[in-house]
Scaffold this active site. Structure first.
Site, PDB file in Angstrom:
ATOM      1  N   SER A 184       7.513  17.556  51.492  1.00  0.00           N
ATOM      2  CA  SER A 184       8.471  16.827  51.777  1.00  0.00           C
ATOM      3  C   SER A 184       9.468  17.450  50.822  1.00  0.00           C
ATOM      4  CB  SER A 184       8.496  15.410  51.639  1.00  0.00           C
ATOM      5  OG  SER A 184       9.640  14.672  51.539  1.00  0.00           O
ATOM      6  N   TYR A 204       4.686   8.207  47.347  1.00  0.00           N
ATOM      7  CA  TYR A 204       4.725   9.132  48.370  1.00  0.00           C
ATOM      8  C   TYR A 204       5.318  10.426  47.447  1.00  0.00           C
ATOM      9  CZ  TYR A 204       7.187  11.651  52.538  1.00  0.00           C
ATOM     10  OH  TYR A 204       7.365  12.335  53.539  1.00  0.00           O
TER      11      TYR A 204
END
Length: 278
Positions: A144, A157
């Site tokens: 990401s 995350y």
């Protein structure tokens, strides 16, 4: 891997979002597909879309919890037995938790890292011996932009995506001189249901943003993000064809990656300010 026609591709998280659109677009390239997810309804939806638009493509769907190592190895054994060979593995499955590190529960850290990080490790190690036997093969791991620049209230995350980036770039070094190429994907804000699922499962505890902001508000805003899942899939496939090591998805990801190289600390401060103003 310039020519994808006839290649056999394994995709985790194939029931929705980027995973579903990767499956549809790869089918259009002439790839045969092995789709894995925990969402059986979504998998069947993906299969129907492909079968309605891509004749002659072989698609198999498998219920799989990627955080379960034994299940992943059993899945790999089944796939290798049923297919003549696997050419491309895309570790796309991912979830999110949105809360401060202080308030994130240990079980939510474990749940997220089990899927986002360990899932990709299990899949890679389960399929790598078979991929190394192919004349040409490719592993794609979806990190990401949060694996390059962290965002507040995304501690679990961020950690999983930074870890996956490190794992993938190490694998890239170790696969030098073999038939296996490796790509690490860094999407920015993509219009998928990942935040909606976080809301529904209670993984957004105290929504950040202006007073009165709810989890549903955040999910709706995310669905209106800069890049569609279909566009993201097309960018990733283009990167695979060019054997790109790092695939940035979305104008925001391109901008933030450049910003992080020019001024890492200012980039982090900028992300914090954006979140605070949300």
């Amino acid at each position: 891997m310039e020519d994808l026609k006839g290649k056999v591709v394994v995709i985790t998280g194939g029931a929705s979002g980027i995973g579903q659109r990767l499956a549809v677009n790869l089918a259009a390239e002439g790839c045969h597909l092995v789709l894995a997810d925990m969402n059986s309804k979504g998998l069947e939806e993906t299969r129907k879309i492909i079968e309605n638009h891509s004749g002659g493509i072989k698609v198999s769907c498998h219920l799989l919890d990627v955080s379960d190592r034994a299940a992943v190895y059993k899945f790999a054994e089944t796939v290798i037995r049923e297919r003549s060979g696997i050419d491309l593995v895309i570790n796309n499955a991912g979830v999110t938790v949105m809360e401060t590190i202080e308030d994130t529960k240990y079980e939510d850290f474990e749940w997220l890292i089990g899927i986002n990080f360990w899932g990709a490790i299990y899949m890679t190690k389960a399929f790598l011996p078979h991929l190394l036997k192919r004349p040409q093969a490719h592993i794609v791991n979806l990190s990401s932009i949060n694996g390059i620049i962290p965002a507040p209230r995304h501690g679990a995350y961020n950690a999983s995506k930074y870890g996956l980036r490190g794992f993938t770039e190490t694998l890239l070094q170790e696969m030098n001189g073999t038939s296996v190429t490796v790509s690490c994907v860094h999407p920015g804000a993509i219009a998928t249901d990942v935040v909606k699922h976080a809301v529904e499962s209670g993984k957004i505890y105290k929504p950040f943003g202006k007073p009165g902001t709810t989890g549903d508000d955040i999910a709706k805003r995310w669905k209106e993000s800069l890049t569609s899942a279909d566009k993201a899939a097309q960018i990733i496939i283009k990167g695979i064809k060019k054997n790109k090591v790092r695939i940035l998805v979305g104008k925001d990801a391109v901008f933030m990656e450049l910003f992080s190289r020019i001024s890492p600390i200012r980039a982090i401060e900028y992300v914090r300010s954006v979140i605070d103003r949300a």
